[in-house]
Design a protein around this motif. Structure first.
Motif, PDB file in Angstrom:
ATOM      1  N   VAL A   1       6.002  15.114  -7.261  1.00  0.00           N
ATOM      2  CA  VAL A   1       6.707  13.828  -7.220  1.00  0.00           C
ATOM      3  C   VAL A   1       5.657  12.742  -7.010  1.00  0.00           C
ATOM      4  O   VAL A   1       4.987  12.705  -5.975  1.00  0.00           O
ATOM      5  CB  VAL A   1       7.747  13.798  -6.091  1.00  0.00           C
ATOM      6  N   GLN A   2       5.501  11.876  -7.972  1.00  0.00           N
ATOM      7  CA  GLN A   2       4.472  10.838  -7.874  1.00  0.00           C
ATOM      8  C   GLN A   2       5.051   9.571  -7.261  1.00  0.00           C
ATOM      9  O   GLN A   2       6.092   9.073  -7.700  1.00  0.00           O
ATOM     10  CB  GLN A   2       3.866  10.516  -9.231  1.00  0.00           C
ATOM     11  N   VAL A   3       4.353   9.051  -6.251  1.00  0.00           N
ATOM     12  CA  VAL A   3       4.717   7.786  -5.618  1.00  0.00           C
ATOM     13  C   VAL A   3       3.677   6.744  -6.010  1.00  0.00           C
ATOM     14  O   VAL A   3       2.471   6.988  -5.904  1.00  0.00           O
ATOM     15  CB  VAL A   3       4.786   7.935  -4.090  1.00  0.00           C
ATOM     16  N   VAL A   4       4.151   5.587  -6.469  1.00  0.00           N
ATOM     17  CA  VAL A   4       3.297   4.490  -6.898  1.00  0.00           C
ATOM     18  C   VAL A   4       3.561   3.298  -5.988  1.00  0.00           C
ATOM     19  O   VAL A   4       4.708   3.025  -5.620  1.00  0.00           O
ATOM     20  CB  VAL A   4       3.566   4.112  -8.368  1.00  0.00           C
ATOM     21  N   THR A   5       2.505   2.598  -5.606  1.00  0.00           N
ATOM     22  CA  THR A   5       2.629   1.437  -4.729  1.00  0.00           C
ATOM     23  C   THR A   5       3.648   0.435  -5.259  1.00  0.00           C
ATOM     24  O   THR A   5       3.641   0.083  -6.444  1.00  0.00           O
ATOM     25  CB  THR A   5       1.264   0.747  -4.569  1.00  0.00           C
TER      26      THR A   5
ATOM     27  N   PHE B   1      23.533   9.360  -0.719  1.00  0.00           N
ATOM     28  CA  PHE B   1      22.338   8.568  -1.012  1.00  0.00           C
ATOM     29  C   PHE B   1      21.333   8.683   0.134  1.00  0.00           C
ATOM     30  O   PHE B   1      21.710   8.737   1.310  1.00  0.00           O
ATOM     31  CB  PHE B   1      22.710   7.101  -1.228  1.00  0.00           C
ATOM     32  N   TYR B   2      20.045   8.698  -0.194  1.00  0.00           N
ATOM     33  CA  TYR B   2      18.992   8.690   0.815  1.00  0.00           C
ATOM     34  C   TYR B   2      17.829   7.842   0.318  1.00  0.00           C
ATOM     35  O   TYR B   2      17.692   7.560  -0.882  1.00  0.00           O
ATOM     36  CB  TYR B   2      18.498  10.119   1.110  1.00  0.00           C
ATOM     37  N   PHE B   3      16.984   7.449   1.238  1.00  0.00           N
ATOM     38  CA  PHE B   3      15.735   6.765   0.891  1.00  0.00           C
ATOM     39  C   PHE B   3      14.693   7.061   1.952  1.00  0.00           C
ATOM     40  O   PHE B   3      15.020   7.301   3.127  1.00  0.00           O
ATOM     41  CB  PHE B   3      15.941   5.255   0.744  1.00  0.00           C
ATOM     42  N   ILE B   4      13.429   7.057   1.535  1.00  0.00           N
ATOM     43  CA  ILE B   4      12.287   7.195   2.438  1.00  0.00           C
ATOM     44  C   ILE B   4      11.289   6.109   2.060  1.00  0.00           C
ATOM     45  O   ILE B   4      10.791   6.086   0.928  1.00  0.00           O
ATOM     46  CB  ILE B   4      11.613   8.581   2.323  1.00  0.00           C
ATOM     47  N   ILE B   5      11.042   5.198   2.958  1.00  0.00           N
ATOM     48  CA  ILE B   5      10.112   4.106   2.688  1.00  0.00           C
ATOM     49  C   ILE B   5       8.775   4.383   3.369  1.00  0.00           C
ATOM     50  O   ILE B   5       8.621   5.348   4.112  1.00  0.00           O
ATOM     51  CB  ILE B   5      10.684   2.748   3.147  1.00  0.00           C
ATOM     52  N   ASN B   6       7.794   3.525   3.083  1.00  0.00           N
ATOM     53  CA  ASN B   6       6.456   3.619   3.703  1.00  0.00           C
ATOM     54  C   ASN B   6       5.754   4.916   3.319  1.00  0.00           C
ATOM     55  O   ASN B   6       5.094   5.552   4.140  1.00  0.00           O
ATOM     56  CB  ASN B   6       6.564   3.489   5.223  1.00  0.00           C
ATOM     57  N   VAL B   7       5.877   5.313   2.044  1.00  0.00           N
ATOM     58  CA  VAL B   7       5.236   6.532   1.557  1.00  0.00           C
ATOM     59  C   VAL B   7       3.942   6.149   0.832  1.00  0.00           C
ATOM     60  O   VAL B   7       3.982   5.410  -0.160  1.00  0.00           O
ATOM     61  CB  VAL B   7       6.157   7.303   0.594  1.00  0.00           C
ATOM     62  N   PRO B   8       2.774   6.621   1.304  1.00  0.00           N
ATOM     63  CA  PRO B   8       1.518   6.303   0.608  1.00  0.00           C
ATOM     64  C   PRO B   8       1.535   6.844  -0.818  1.00  0.00           C
ATOM     65  O   PRO B   8       2.182   7.858  -1.099  1.00  0.00           O
ATOM     66  CB  PRO B   8       0.451   7.016   1.453  1.00  0.00           C
ATOM     67  N   PRO B   9       0.846   6.187  -1.748  1.00  0.00           N
ATOM     68  CA  PRO B   9       0.828   6.679  -3.129  1.00  0.00           C
ATOM     69  C   PRO B   9       0.176   8.052  -3.224  1.00  0.00           C
ATOM     70  O   PRO B   9      -0.709   8.405  -2.440  1.00  0.00           O
ATOM     71  CB  PRO B   9       0.012   5.617  -3.865  1.00  0.00           C
ATOM     72  N   GLY B  10       0.631   8.840  -4.186  1.00  0.00           N
ATOM     73  CA  GLY B  10       0.096  10.179  -4.367  1.00  0.00           C
ATOM     74  C   GLY B  10       1.172  11.110  -4.897  1.00  0.00           C
ATOM     75  O   GLY B  10       2.267  10.673  -5.303  1.00  0.00           O
ATOM     76  N   TYR B  11       0.877  12.397  -4.896  1.00  0.00           N
ATOM     77  CA  TYR B  11       1.807  13.419  -5.367  1.00  0.00           C
ATOM     78  C   TYR B  11       2.331  14.213  -4.170  1.00  0.00           C
ATOM     79  O   TYR B  11       1.558  14.613  -3.297  1.00  0.00           O
ATOM     80  CB  TYR B  11       1.122  14.355  -6.361  1.00  0.00           C
ATOM     81  N   TYR B  12       3.644  14.474  -4.161  1.00  0.00           N
ATOM     82  CA  TYR B  12       4.278  15.131  -3.026  1.00  0.00           C
ATOM     83  C   TYR B  12       5.262  16.203  -3.496  1.00  0.00           C
ATOM     84  O   TYR B  12       5.687  16.220  -4.661  1.00  0.00           O
ATOM     85  CB  TYR B  12       5.041  14.110  -2.159  1.00  0.00           C
ATOM     86  N   THR B  13       5.636  17.054  -2.537  1.00  0.00           N
ATOM     87  CA  THR B  13       6.740  17.992  -2.712  1.00  0.00           C
ATOM     88  C   THR B  13       7.876  17.539  -1.809  1.00  0.00           C
ATOM     89  O   THR B  13       7.682  17.381  -0.596  1.00  0.00           O
ATOM     90  CB  THR B  13       6.316  19.425  -2.362  1.00  0.00           C
TER      91      THR B  13
ATOM     92  N   THR C   1       0.823  -1.203   0.000  1.00  0.00           N
ATOM     93  CA  THR C   1       0.000   0.000   0.000  1.00  0.00           C
ATOM     94  C   THR C   1       0.858   1.254   0.000  1.00  0.00           C
ATOM     95  O   THR C   1       0.325   2.357   0.052  1.00  0.00           O
ATOM     96  CB  THR C   1      -0.923   0.040   1.237  1.00  0.00           C
ATOM     97  N   THR C   2       2.178   1.078  -0.047  1.00  0.00           N
ATOM     98  CA  THR C   2       3.084   2.233  -0.023  1.00  0.00           C
ATOM     99  C   THR C   2       4.194   2.056  -1.044  1.00  0.00           C
ATOM    100  O   THR C   2       4.439   0.957  -1.541  1.00  0.00           O
ATOM    101  CB  THR C   2       3.714   2.421   1.371  1.00  0.00           C
ATOM    102  N   GLY C   3       4.871   3.161  -1.332  1.00  0.00           N
ATOM    103  CA  GLY C   3       6.012   3.144  -2.232  1.00  0.00           C
ATOM    104  C   GLY C   3       7.259   3.708  -1.558  1.00  0.00           C
ATOM    105  O   GLY C   3       7.310   3.849  -0.328  1.00  0.00           O
ATOM    106  N   LYS C   4       8.235   4.053  -2.350  1.00  0.00           N
ATOM    107  CA  LYS C   4       9.539   4.477  -1.828  1.00  0.00           C
ATOM    108  C   LYS C   4      10.070   5.634  -2.657  1.00  0.00           C
ATOM    109  O   LYS C   4       9.872   5.683  -3.878  1.00  0.00           O
ATOM    110  CB  LYS C   4      10.500   3.279  -1.875  1.00  0.00           C
TER     111      LYS C   4
END
Length: 907
Positions: A125-129, A97-109, A59-62
């Motif tokens: 920034v679009q996040v896809v499951t 390098f960086y990463f952010i996990i557990n991001v719900p799908p949608g558009y972000y800044t 249910t989340t993306g990265k």
């Protein structure tokens, strides 16, 4: 124009089968299984707690990327990365390098900042499951006091971590599409073919089901998920809320075709995953509705649809927010029935048509539908690390189903009702920046009814049918069959996801489902009871046993368990993505089966053993260049047949409660010892960037299907028996042309060329036609096979001002049989359709509004769903003795042009 309706029946309570099972049954087998289930669940919880492993569908993306100096290109360690408007963020490592996990799908800044550098933000920034969104920053050492650089994110044209075919639709795409519900959006995707009204076996033609064939699979091979939890109907398949909702509560709808990762299971053709919206941080309200009653008689079907959405924080706590949505729709539909005065009393000897062939009598709706869908969602941010979510979904649909035989006696047509309600509770805990855990528990109840009268006495009273010779329509009686089902599903899912270094994204987990299922099938000809003398007492008086006669009356409590481990490896240096996973599944049906079906009343009954299967999954994506990437996927996929097959042909209230009910066979006889059905699927494809915003994805797939449920003829006793005797294969190419929104338009065009061969298209159809002759062991074109299928979704828009969108399809006809010995050698005509939506938007302060027009079947094309084998026509069977009016069944052709006007207001 307002039509009279065949009266809607009163709402009926969910069937209470629990009180009808024998005390002996309740006290022994069922009680033991309930205790065993609770012990199993407790053990699962303990193991999961001890080992921190779980299963929870994506249910989340990265979001990940690299931060460098804009001039030197050197990495910038210690840079702060923040997703604006959330508590999510990260800091770069020594390599930038960086990463952010557990991001719900949608558009972000996403913003990046570091002392001595100009802050920079990237919007949209679009996040896809299940996907990784790459967001890199090049920071300048020139510091502009009080200012920051803000740019629109340039989404890569090639999704380099796409290792299998999927299509995702964001909320804005769903809202702009010319659809009534999400089913119509699913239909325009590559690899999907829908069930036409005449495809199912006649006794099941109006029963529930998902109505989908994905990559050549049979119906009901699709898993439906809402926020990561399975919601499909365990008895019949399909998911009422997922398919009937307008989609206004959905952040993202993702369809995965054929080769999905190990975290998904239970079905073997596809996955449709809905992620619902997160409640916003300020109160919003939306009201919308449409109707076809706007003064043009040809479009007036008494249709009304209304929707209310409320969301935002709850005043008692800033950490608690909610989302509420309710949708209701009512329509008279397109089919009409006619009440002919005195026609039944005079045994049909009354004219029902005038000299021109127009119907006489009072016109009534014979196709009405009432729908209601509701969702309520609560979100509580206990802390930045701990979040709680609870949701409730209710879906209700009641409709009259048009039966052509009863056109002039519409009170004999069956109606059906489906009620779905479910609750899900979810806990998400961020253990560390690189690891988070999910746990969810859900309960879902589905009650289904199909028939004419719920009282048996009334069914018998109306069961005697008679038809008029000149016209061929019934003037007395009613549809005889009725069925009633109830299913309750308890599900526990947990999840542990961890990013290990820059290479590995691990998921590991377990899933448990307990099902409480009831199924009843009967007809008007069934006598209420069967009384038999089984002996005498000490005084010589006869001892009598009373048995209720049903074609099927069954109860089962299957338990399903699954576990998986999945590793997504992202090789940054070469761009390769490797998805490797394995899934274990177990089905414990808990019923007894006949050792030898040839002697059903003498053979021992043996307990079924749990069925275990291991499914390897592999997916690879490798960039060929900066404009192209290759992908390959392979996997084994299993599912237990729809549980209606398990519950068929057994009457637990009859004389032989655990053996075949040969006195009242409905279709085929149950077989609790059937094996899970299997599909081995391969696919390979290439993504190519043709222009800046245009990509082409070409995929070839092949599926080998085995152990499909079919039927065997038991000649000695004269019945058919479910067994794993069917097989098939499907192969084809899928072409997806995707134009991202720019220059005022976007487009998705899908073309599929495929072939599906199968030994039997439907075991239910085979059960109706099988005889003592052996079945030929070979495969034929499937009933749903379409060689060519072209679909499109095109949208023109000036955001905030106006929009025009179109969906269309052009597809070759399905096959049909002229000779039973050579099935499906002919083709029906091609089908084509175009739908349109035009909208005008306006804004005044916080108030946003829209006016829109929807037109379905824009060119008023008549598509043919079914033809008579002898003539190839939909309205003429070639027999001069058959009344022409009866031949012309309107269910065999598509609906005509429809138009609706709508309005929406949001603030």
């Amino acid at each position: 124009m307002t039509f009279l309706r065949v009266p809607r029946p009163k709402a009926a309570a969910a069937p209470k089968f629990h009180t009808r099972i024998s005390c002996k049954y309740l006290a022994s087998d069922r009680l033991l299984r309930r205790v065993t289930w609770r012990l199993v669940m407790a053990a699962i919880v303990f193991v999961l707690y001890a080992h921190s492993s779980s299963l929870f569908a994506g249910t989340t993306g990265k979001i990940s990327g690299v931060i460098t100096n804009a001039i030197t290109g050197e990495p910038l360690p210690g840079t702060n990365i923040v997703i604006e408007g959330t508590t999510m963020g990260a800091a770069t490592d020594a390599n930038g390098f960086y990463f952010i996990i557990n991001v719900p799908p949608g558009y972000y800044t996403v913003s990046a900042s570091m002392i001595g550098y100009t802050p920079m933000s990237k919007t949209l920034v679009q996040v896809v499951t299940d996907m990784t969104s790459k967001v890199d920053f090049q920071l300048s050492t020139t510091v502009l006091e009080g200012e920051a650089v803000r740019v629109i994110a340039e989404r890569p044209a090639i999704q380099k971590d796409l290792t299998s075919s999927l299509q995702a639709y964001a909320s804005d795409e769903i809202a702009g599409a010319p659809i009534e519900n999400l089913s119509q959006l699913i239909e325009v995707q590559a690899g999907v073919s829908i069930v036409e009204p005449t495809e199912r076996a006649s006794i099941l033609r109006d029963s529930p089901g998902d109505g989908l064939h994905i990559r050549g699979g049979r119906e009901n091979e699709t898993a439906f998920l809402v926020d990561g939890v399975r919601v499909d109907h365990p008895i019949w398949g399909g998911a009422a809320y997922s398919q009937n909702t307008s989609g206004s509560t959905v952040t993202e709808m993702m369809t995965i075709l054929g080769t999905f990762n190990a975290e998904y299971g239970g079905k073997m053709s596809g996955v449709i995953n809905l992620v619902t919206k997160q409640p916003p941080d300020r109160f919003t309200a939306r009201f919308s509705g449409y109707t076809d009653k706007f003064g043009l008689k040809q479009f007036d079907r008494n249709t009304f649809q209304g929707e209310i959405s409320l969301s935002g924080p709850i005043p008692v706590s800033k950490k608690l927010s909610f989302l509420f949505n309710t949708q209701t729709r009512t329509t008279d539909g397109r089919f009409r029935g006619y009440i002919i005065p005195n026609w039944a009393d005079s045994k049909g000897k009354v004219a029902i048509e005038d000299s021109a062939g127009n119907p006489l009598g009072k016109e009534v709706s014979a196709d009405w539908t009432d729908e209601w869908n509701t969702m309520f969602k609560l979100s509580y941010a206990v802390s930045p690390k701990l979040k709680l979510m609870g949701s409730y979904i209710n879906a209700f649909i009641r409709q009259l189903k048009y039966y052509h035989d009863y056109k002039y006696h519409p009170y004999g047509m069956p109606w059906r009702e489906t009620r779905t309600s479910g609750f899900t509770g979810k806990i998400t805990y961020q253990i560390s920046p690189s690891t988070f855990a999910d746990m969810a528990f859900s309960m879902q109840n589905i009650a289904f009814w199909n028939g004419v009268h719920k009282t048996r006495e009334q069914r018998i009273l109306m069961g005697s049918r008679a038809s008029e010779e000149e016209y061929g329509f019934y003037f007395t009686g009613a549809y005889n069959n009725f069925s009633q089902d109830s299913s309750t599903t308890y599900q526990l899912v947990l999840n542990l996801t961890s990013q290990v270094g820059t290479l590995h994204l691990f998921k590991i987990g377990v899933d448990a489902r307990y099902l409480d299922l009831f199924h009843t099938l009967g007809n008007a000809w069934t006598t209420p009871v069967d009384i038999k003398t089984v002996g005498t007492d000490d005084d010589g008086n006869p001892i009598k046993e009373i048995y209720e006669i049903n074609r099927a009356y069954a109860h089962a409590e299957p338990v399903e368990l699954a576990a998986f481990i999945q590793d997504k490896m992202e090789f940054e240096s070469i761009g390769m993505i490797l998805n490797v996973g394995v899934r274990w599944e177990r089905w414990n049906l808990g019923e007894k089966y006949m050792e030898n079906p040839q002697i059903p009343f003498a053979t021992p009954l043996l307990p079924t053993k749990p069925k275990d299967r291991i499914s390897p999954r592999l997916g690879i994506s490798y960039p060929i260049s900066d404009k192209a990437a290759f992908h390959f996927a392979y996997g084994h996929f299993y599912q237990m047949a729809s549980y209606v097959d398990l519950l068929s042909g057994i009457n637990e209230k009859g004389e032989y409660p655990n053996r075949p009910n040969l006195q009242g066979i409905g279709l085929a006889i149950f077989n609790p010892n059937i094996r899970p059905e299997k599909s081995v699927t391969y696919e390979a494809g290439v993504q190519t960037r043709l222009m800046k915003d245009v990509t082409l994805n070409v995929t070839a797939f092949y599926r080998e299907m085995a152990d499909l449920v079919g039927v065997t003829w038991i000649q000695v006793e004269g019945y058919v028996y479910f067994e794993n005797v069917d097989f098939g294969n499907a192969k084809g190419f899928e072409f997806t042309l995707n134009k991202r929104f720019s220059n005022y338009y976007s487009a998705r065009v899908n073309y599929t060329i495929s072939q599906t061969l199968i030994s039997t298209s439907s075991p239910m159809t085979a059960a109706q036609t099988i005889s003592s002759a052996p079945i030929v062991v070979r495969s034929f074109l499937a009933d749903w096979d379409r060689t060519h299928n072209l679909t499109a979704l095109i949208r023109f828009s000036d955001p905030g001002k106006w929009a025009l969108s179109l969906t269309g399809d052009l597809k070759s006809g399905k096959p049909y049989s002229v000779l039973a010995e050579q099935p499906n050698t002919e083709r029906m005509p091609w089908n084509a359709n175009v739908n349109l939506k035009m909208a005008k938007y306006w804004t005044k302060g916080r108030l946003h509004g829209s006016l829109y027009l929807q037109v379905f079947n824009l060119f008023d094309r008549r598509n043919i769903y079914w033809v008579y084998p002898g003539t190839g026509k939909w309205n003429d069977d070639g027999d001069a003795g058959t009344p022409p009016a009866h031949d012309a069944n309107p269910r065999r052709i598509s609906d005509g042009r429809r138009a609706r006007l709508g309005i929406g207001i949001e603030f």
